[in-house]
Design an enzyme around this catalytic site. Structure first.
Site, short mmCIF file in Angstrom:
data_model
loop_
_atom_site.label_atom_id
_atom_site.label_comp_id
_atom_site.label_asym_id
_atom_site.label_seq_id
_atom_site.Cartn_x
_atom_site.Cartn_y
_atom_site.Cartn_z
N GLU A 16 0.84 -1.21 0.00
CA GLU A 16 0.00 0.00 0.00
C GLU A 16 0.87 1.25 0.00
O GLU A 16 1.77 1.37 0.82
CB GLU A 16 -0.92 0.00 1.23
CG GLU A 16 -1.79 1.25 1.28
CD GLU A 16 -2.89 1.15 2.31
OE1 GLU A 16 -3.60 0.14 2.34
OE2 GLU A 16 -3.02 2.11 3.09
N THR A 58 -3.80 4.85 -1.69
CA THR A 58 -4.82 5.42 -0.80
C THR A 58 -5.45 6.67 -1.42
O THR A 58 -4.89 7.31 -2.32
CB THR A 58 -4.24 5.79 0.58
OG1 THR A 58 -3.29 6.83 0.40
CG2 THR A 58 -3.61 4.60 1.27
N TYR A 59 -6.63 6.97 -0.90
CA TYR A 59 -7.41 8.11 -1.39
C TYR A 59 -7.41 9.17 -0.29
O TYR A 59 -7.86 8.90 0.83
CB TYR A 59 -8.84 7.64 -1.66
CG TYR A 59 -9.64 8.57 -2.52
CD1 TYR A 59 -9.56 8.49 -3.91
CD2 TYR A 59 -10.45 9.53 -1.96
CE1 TYR A 59 -10.30 9.34 -4.71
CE2 TYR A 59 -11.20 10.39 -2.76
CZ TYR A 59 -11.11 10.28 -4.13
OH TYR A 59 -11.84 11.13 -4.93
N ALA A 105 -8.18 12.24 2.16
CA ALA A 105 -9.42 12.78 2.71
C ALA A 105 -9.64 14.22 2.24
O ALA A 105 -10.72 14.77 2.38
CB ALA A 105 -9.35 12.74 4.24
N HIS A 143 -8.08 3.00 -3.97
CA HIS A 143 -8.98 3.27 -2.85
C HIS A 143 -9.94 4.40 -3.25
O HIS A 143 -9.56 5.29 -4.02
CB HIS A 143 -8.21 3.75 -1.62
CG HIS A 143 -7.25 2.74 -1.06
ND1 HIS A 143 -6.91 2.71 0.27
CD2 HIS A 143 -6.56 1.72 -1.62
CE1 HIS A 143 -6.05 1.73 0.51
NE2 HIS A 143 -5.80 1.12 -0.65
N ASP A 173 -12.81 8.83 7.00
CA ASP A 173 -13.05 9.36 8.35
C ASP A 173 -13.91 10.60 8.27
O ASP A 173 -13.64 11.50 7.49
CB ASP A 173 -11.72 9.64 9.04
CG ASP A 173 -11.08 8.34 9.52
OD1 ASP A 173 -11.83 7.46 9.97
OD2 ASP A 173 -9.85 8.22 9.41
N ALA A 194 -19.72 2.45 4.39
CA ALA A 194 -19.10 1.83 3.21
C ALA A 194 -20.01 0.80 2.54
O ALA A 194 -19.98 0.65 1.32
CB ALA A 194 -17.77 1.20 3.61
N LYS A 253 -21.46 -5.64 4.68
CA LYS A 253 -20.63 -5.05 3.62
C LYS A 253 -20.26 -6.13 2.59
O LYS A 253 -20.28 -5.88 1.39
CB LYS A 253 -19.38 -4.45 4.28
CG LYS A 253 -18.62 -3.50 3.44
CD LYS A 253 -17.82 -2.47 4.26
CE LYS A 253 -16.71 -3.00 5.11
NZ LYS A 253 -15.88 -1.93 5.70
N GLN A 303 6.04 6.69 15.50
CA GLN A 303 5.15 6.22 14.43
C GLN A 303 4.09 5.27 15.00
O GLN A 303 2.91 5.36 14.66
CB GLN A 303 6.02 5.49 13.37
CG GLN A 303 5.27 4.57 12.42
CD GLN A 303 6.04 3.27 12.12
OE1 GLN A 303 7.15 3.05 12.61
NE2 GLN A 303 5.45 2.41 11.32
P1 FAD Z 1 -17.50 1.32 7.43
O1 FAD Z 1 -17.43 -0.04 6.90
O2 FAD Z 1 -18.66 2.18 7.00
O3 FAD Z 1 -17.47 1.25 9.02
C1 FAD Z 1 -17.30 2.41 9.81
C2 FAD Z 1 -17.95 2.21 11.18
O4 FAD Z 1 -19.37 2.23 11.05
C3 FAD Z 1 -17.63 0.88 11.86
O5 FAD Z 1 -17.57 1.11 13.24
C4 FAD Z 1 -18.82 0.00 11.52
O6 FAD Z 1 -19.04 -1.02 12.48
C5 FAD Z 1 -19.94 1.02 11.52
N1 FAD Z 1 -21.04 0.71 10.59
C6 FAD Z 1 -20.94 0.20 9.35
N2 FAD Z 1 -22.16 0.12 8.76
C7 FAD Z 1 -23.04 0.62 9.67
C8 FAD Z 1 -24.45 0.82 9.65
N3 FAD Z 1 -25.19 0.50 8.59
N4 FAD Z 1 -25.04 1.37 10.77
C9 FAD Z 1 -24.29 1.71 11.86
N5 FAD Z 1 -22.95 1.52 11.92
C10 FAD Z 1 -22.34 1.00 10.84
N6 FAD Z 1 -9.17 6.22 4.80
C11 FAD Z 1 -9.01 7.15 3.83
O7 FAD Z 1 -9.41 8.31 4.00
N7 FAD Z 1 -8.40 6.83 2.63
C12 FAD Z 1 -7.94 5.59 2.37
O8 FAD Z 1 -7.41 5.34 1.28
C13 FAD Z 1 -8.08 4.58 3.37
N8 FAD Z 1 -7.65 3.32 3.16
C14 FAD Z 1 -7.85 2.35 4.12
C15 FAD Z 1 -7.44 1.05 3.86
C16 FAD Z 1 -7.61 0.04 4.82
C17 FAD Z 1 -7.18 -1.37 4.51
C18 FAD Z 1 -8.21 0.36 6.07
C19 FAD Z 1 -8.39 -0.70 7.11
C20 FAD Z 1 -8.63 1.67 6.33
C21 FAD Z 1 -8.47 2.68 5.37
N9 FAD Z 1 -8.89 3.99 5.59
C22 FAD Z 1 -8.72 4.94 4.61
C23 FAD Z 1 -9.50 4.38 6.87
C24 FAD Z 1 -11.04 4.29 6.83
O9 FAD Z 1 -11.55 5.23 5.91
C25 FAD Z 1 -11.56 4.57 8.24
O10 FAD Z 1 -11.17 3.55 9.11
C26 FAD Z 1 -13.05 4.86 8.34
O11 FAD Z 1 -13.31 5.38 9.65
C27 FAD Z 1 -13.95 3.64 8.16
O12 FAD Z 1 -14.03 3.25 6.87
P2 FAD Z 1 -14.77 1.85 6.50
O13 FAD Z 1 -14.83 1.81 5.04
O14 FAD Z 1 -14.16 0.74 7.23
O15 FAD Z 1 -16.22 2.20 7.11
#
Ligand code: FAD
Length: 300
Positions: A17, A48-49, A51, A78, A110, A125, A165, A212
């Site tokens: 990544e 990565t994408y 914010a 991403h 985020d 997501a 998801k 870090q």
């Molecule tokens: P979700 O799957 O939507 O989950 C977020 C939270 O909401 C979780 O607590 C989940 O339990 C809860 N949730 C999910 N669905 C529901 C629902 N229907 N109702 C209520 N609660 C729900 N960030 C960036 O900005 N750019 C990137 O490129 C990036 N790459 C990443 C790559 C990886 C491998 C990982 C692990 C994280 C990355 N992130 C990135 C960080 C990520 O965007 C954050 O962790 C963000 O807070 C959650 O994204 P998610 O897609 O997991 O969200």
């Protein structure tokens, strides 16, 4: 090639990544970094994408396109949905498709306290995954958190959301970084027991210095096992020893994961080719051996 097919055909995948530079002017250096990373033949490279909105997203797209065209490596682009309307997302997705990119990692991103939410924007997501699945042929990856997402009430609640998801159309998952393999194994067992059956790559970030790790654990909520803490405390003021110990720790994690049949290792490479070189050397022939066995089983 779709990454989901690679998991099936090629066995545990080794992916890297990277993140785009902050300014377009630094793209030249980034391209040099990508060429160095390509020497270790990752099965895919994810970008990565940011914010910070559309401008940064376009750098992600440029790099993903470069990885596909010039390095002949499968890119995983991403994409975060937070703050975008459906029309804006449709435009971005059309550009990704036009660039010939087949694989996307779909994320919420985020939320910012002051962030505005368009009326038809996606809250989570799984909504983005369902939208993309209904309109495009992308192979879809999504994020998962072996120790639970920081906002989740519990790991179980998070896993139930994760299943939504996957049911919405995610073809594979990539985990948040973790330092405790036992936590990952427990998560994996529970995920499989509730019918989350897609491939899951384990996210590994080599520890290079204590600052870090303090920063990353605050963001990710990853726990620090006692032996990892001892390492941080022991070498915190000896940067070279800390670097060596951090690489060795990551290699030990990877070898343990490969021995246990993990679907893939996703290395958070922090845009540092020398880290990949050290880790790839450190894991030696373990990855190759497991991959060859997988191909042999598939062929037979
Ligand atoms: P979700 O799957 O939507 O989950 C977020 C939270 O909401 C979780 O607590 C989940 O339990 C809860 N949730 C999910 N669905 C529901 C629902 N229907 N109702 C209520 N609660 C729900 N960030 C960036 O900005 N750019 C990137 O490129 C990036 N790459 C990443 C790559 C990886 C491998 C990982 C692990 C994280 C990355 N992130 C990135 C960080 C990520 O965007 C954050 O962790 C963000 O807070 C959650 O994204 P998610 O897609 O997991 O969200």
């Amino acid at each position: 090639m779709k990454i989901k097919d690679k998991y099936e055909k090629e066995g545990p995948l080794y992916s890297f990544e990277v993140f785009p530079p902050k300014r377009e002017g630094d793209l030249g250096n980034m391209v040099a970094t990508l060429h160095e990373l390509a020497q270790w033949h990752p099965d895919y490279m994810s970008v990565t994408y940011g914010a910070a909105g559309a401008a940064r997203g376009m750098l992600t797209l440029k790099l993903a396109e470069y990885i596909r065209k010039e390095l002949d490596i499968e890119p995983l682009m991403h994409l975060t949905c937070v703050g975008y309307s459906q029309a804006e997302l449709a435009e971005i997705l059309a550009r990704i498709e036009a660039a010939g990119i087949e694989n996307t990692l779909l994320l919420r991103g985020d939320r910012r306290e002051d962030g505005e939410m368009p009326a038809d924007g996606f809250r989570y997501a799984n909504e983005l995954v369902a939208y993309v699945r209904s309109k495009h042929a992308f192979c879809i990856g999504a994020a998962t958190y072996p120790e639970g997402h920081t906002e989740a009430r519990s790991l179980t609640a998070d896993l139930i959301r994760l299943r939504d998801k996957v049911n919405a159309g995610a073809d594979f998952l990539v985990t948040q970084l973790f330092f405790d393999n036992d936590a990952f194994f427990r998560f994996l067992e529970t995920a499989r027991s509730i019918d989350i059956n897609v491939p899951i790559s384990a996210g590994i970030m080599p520890c290079l210095n204590k600052a870090q790790i303090v920063r990353m654990t605050a963001l990710s909520g990853a726990s620090l096992p006692p032996k990892f803490r001892r390492m941080l405390d022991r070498y915190e003021h000896a940067p070279e020893a800390m670097y060596d110990a951090g690489i060795a720790y990551a290699c030990e994690q990877i070898i343990d994961l490969l021995s246990s049949g993990v679907d893939g290792i996703h290395l958070y490479v922090m845009n540092r080719p020398e880290v990949v070189q050290a880790v790839t050397r450190g894991i030696g022939r373990t990855l190759q051996t497991v991959k060859e066995e997988h191909r042999g089983t598939n062929a037979g």
